[in-house]
Design a protein around this motif. Structure first.
Motif: not given
Length: 276
Positions: A60, A64, A83, A85, A89, A141, A143, A171-173
């Motif tokens: 991560e 990131a 950003w 989220r 997250s 972001e 998740r 952003l794919r966590i």
């Protein structure tokens, strides 16, 4: 009644033509400074498009960090980066650390963080944010599997980005690639930092795979490092640079010098891990 049907049909055709006009517009390419990546991308990252970066949960920090670097680079010197989220997250991944951002060369005052209650609100807010041309770049972001980010939702984000010219990074966590309208897709992992004199923390290094791009080849891999002082990416695969970084001492000589140490020296941490 017939006139109303014809009017509605004409309106639909007009909207469709506007949609095609936005989608067919040639994007502005923004070079990231790494010659080979910029060449493969046809000149750099496409502005006003969406780009996906995938990172495993244990990666991560690297994912990131690179997403923030890309977003900050695209935004330029003055425009803000937003950003978005979810609260979940933030609890799972922690929050951005100001000194760590500064170590990456990112101005913390230009980073705006929006905490959303859930993914539904996150995606709705992302579309609205992409319509504001004053925004330099948007980082979204998500998740896990994120079932709400289907092809329709991805297309909605892409159209909003194309219409305003604002570039979005997803952003794919802890997720795997699925159907998407993203212009490019990347997989990011951390790479070993190069040692600096006096065991100072090394430059942030990334192993980067271009999984897919809409108008070019995919499957390319690179190891690159980020020089925060110069604000450029460099190739992290040249062993000779490692030798120069420690004053010209070769690998064998370094190993011999460290083999008799009474206390083991921890490996250097990258600035990306400290920032995220």
């Amino acid at each position: 009644m017939v006139e109303s049907v014809h009017t509605l049909a004409a309106l639909k055709r007009q909207i469709a033509s506007l949609d095609r006009g936005v989608a067919d517009r040639a994007p502005v390419r923004m070079a990231i400074g790494h010659a080979e990546i910029d060449r493969v991308l046809g000149g750099g990252l496409a502005g006003g498009r969406t780009h996906e970066l995938f990172g495993a949960i244990e990666e991560e920090g690297a994912a990131a960090g690179l997403a923030l670097l890309f977003a900050s680079h695209v935004a330029g010197l003055t425009a803000p980066v937003l950003w978005l989220r979810t609260a979940a997250s933030g609890r799972a991944g922690g929050f951005a650390y100001g000194p760590g951002l500064a170590a990456l060369g990112i101005d913390p005052e230009r980073l705006l963080v929006g905490m959303m209650a859930d993914e539904t609100m996150l995606l709705r807010t992302a579309v609205d944010a992409l319509r504001h041309q004053a925004l330099g770049a948007l980082l979204i972001e998500l998740r896990g599997p994120a079932p709400l980010l289907d092809l329709t939702a991805s297309r909605r984000l892409a159209l909003a980005a194309e219409g305003s010219g604002v570039t979005a990074f997803l952003l794919r966590i802890g997720a795997e690639p699925g159907p998407s309208a993203a212009d490019t897709r990347w997989r990011v992992t951390a790479a070993p930092s190069r040692p600096l004199p006096g065991q100072a923390p090394g430059m942030s290094a990334f192993a980067l795979t271009l999984l897919r791009q809409r108008a070019g080849p995919g499957g390319k891999q690179w190891r690159l490092r980020w020089d925060s002082e110069k604000g450029v990416f460099g190739d992290a695969g040249d062993e000779r640079d490692d030798d120069r970084a420690v004053g010209g001492t070769g690998r064998a000589e370094r190993d011999a010098a460290l083999s008799g140490a009474m206390v083991s020296v921890p490996p250097p941490r990258s600035a990306a891990d400290r920032a995220a």
